[in-house]
Design a protein around this motif. Structure first.
Motif: not given
Length: 397
Positions: A145-172
């Motif tokens: 939510l914060v990245a969508l409002g104030v960290l727009w340039p970093a949004l794709p990288y933050l989202v990818r990092w957290m999504a990859n952590a979710d992927r690992a959690m689901v698989r594990g």
């Protein structure tokens, strides 16, 4: 065209770190954003469920209803895991196989069901998933939510990092426990195929008996009854009727022999694959050369599957291939029994059209076999099948 019917390998997992060129403001990123934003409400629901289910079950475990309630809660946790796997497939492109059902633990009726649920590792890992997801859901929701409002340039990288952590959690935590569990699931599926094939074979035998030999024997009994009545008053007519009955007996015996040969030919039992397949080749409408090169006879079940596989393939050659010649080869390589039938016909063979080849593929798949059809336009057609080798002597020991 080449068609393989061996059990497909599990889809490769999504990479932990996708290629850099996929990080950006694309459809993948927005799906990940949606996933991270709904983490909080869904994690809250899962946390409340697993907390209440485990707490109530453990607190009441000193009573009669405690363990059954805990078992029911764990069964519900499996449904939570299924929903999370579906969400990961839809939004994170993570393909996680569905875990197999827990093996039944003997205990007698309802008690056995309760003990099975209590010892289910998949359910317990889903409970752990529900506990750890709440703080993670708060974090991912807030950062996204914060990245969508104030960290727009970093949004794709933050989202990818957290999504990859979710992927690992689901698989594990939500995937099958191990290779053995995946194998159990495959065997359960194969068992269903074997049961269906056996039921279809029984229906075919029943139909053949009812429409063929049984009907002929009924007519034979009626004819002999009429001949008996006419024996005294019209001996010539009775003799003719007995002669007709004799012909009917021969036809009935032939039909019964053909039916028995279709179930399990005596020549296969007595003399093995070489003689049995030579007999099949002699009945084929196309000249067939058969070669069997085996150091010893395989187990009876393997031998029977190999026989019926070659028989059905040669029947297909006779009916559909418009070939001038065919060959059949059976040999052993390592721990596999290989079968190859080739014809020079021009009509292509496609397992997707018709039930003959598809049925063979299912039967071989049910015993860890392999079935490959190579049939380019204009021919020739080569069908290769593999079976696990099992020695007859080893089975008898």
């Amino acid at each position: 065209m080449t068609t393989r019917s061996d059990r497909p390998a599990p889809a490769p997992p999504s990479p932990t770190v996708p290629p850099a060129d996929r990080v950006g403001f694309g459809a993948t990123m927005w799906k990940e954003v949606v996933h991270l934003l709904v983490n909080l409400p869904l994690s809250l629901l899962a946390f409340v469920y697993v907390t209440v289910a485990v707490a109530v079950g453990v607190a009441l475990s000193v009573t009669v209803v405690g363990l059954p309630l805990l078992a029911a809660g764990l069964a519900g946790a499996r449904l939570v895991g299924r929903a999370e796997r579906a969400r990961a497939r839809a939004l994170l492109d993570v393909r996680v196989e569905e875990p197999s059902r827990p093996p039944y633990r003997p205990g007698g009726g309802a008690l056995g069901v309760v003990w099975t649920a209590l010892g289910d590792p998949v359910a317990w890992r889903t409970v752990l998933y529900g506990f750890v997801r709440l703080p993670w859901g708060v974090l991912t929701f807030t950062v996204t939510l914060v990245a969508l409002g104030v960290l727009w340039p970093a949004l794709p990288y933050l989202v990818r990092w957290m999504a990859n952590a979710d992927r690992a959690m689901v698989r594990g935590l939500l995937g099958p426990s191990d290779e053995l569990e995946r194998r159990v699931a495959e065997l359960e599926s194969d068992r269903g195929v074997v049961v269906d094939v056996a039921a279809a074979d029984l229906r075919r035998i029943e139909r053949d008996l009812h429409d063929g030999a049984q009907a002929r024997l009924v007519a034979l009994a009626m004819g002999l009854g009429l001949a008996k009545e006419k024996a005294a008053e019209d001996p010539d007519a009775a003799a003719r009727m007995v002669e007709e009955a004799h012909s009917e007996v021969k036809l009935a015996l032939r039909e019964l022999r053909d039916l028995a040969r279709g179930i399990h030919p005596a020549v296969l039992t007595d003399r093995g694959l070489d003689a049995a397949l030579s007999s099949v080749a002699s009945r084929c409408t196309v000249p067939v050369t058969v070669t069997v090169d085996l150091p010893e006879r395989p187990a009876e079940a393997t031998e029977g599957i190999a026989y019926f596989t070659v028989s059905e393939l040669l029947q297909n050659v006779s009916k559909h291939a418009r070939a001038r010649h065919a060959t059949g080869n059976v040999w052993r390589t390592g721990d596999r029994l290989l079968i190859q039938v080739t014809d020079d016909g021009h009509d292509g063979a496609d397992p997707a059209h018709g039930t003959g080849l598809a049925g063979l593929a299912e039967r071989l798949d049910a015993v860890d076999g392999l079935f490959v059809v190579d049939s380019p336009p204009g021919g020739p057609t080569t069908v290769t099948a593999e079976l696990p080798w099992r020695s007859r002597t080893a089975v008898r020991r």
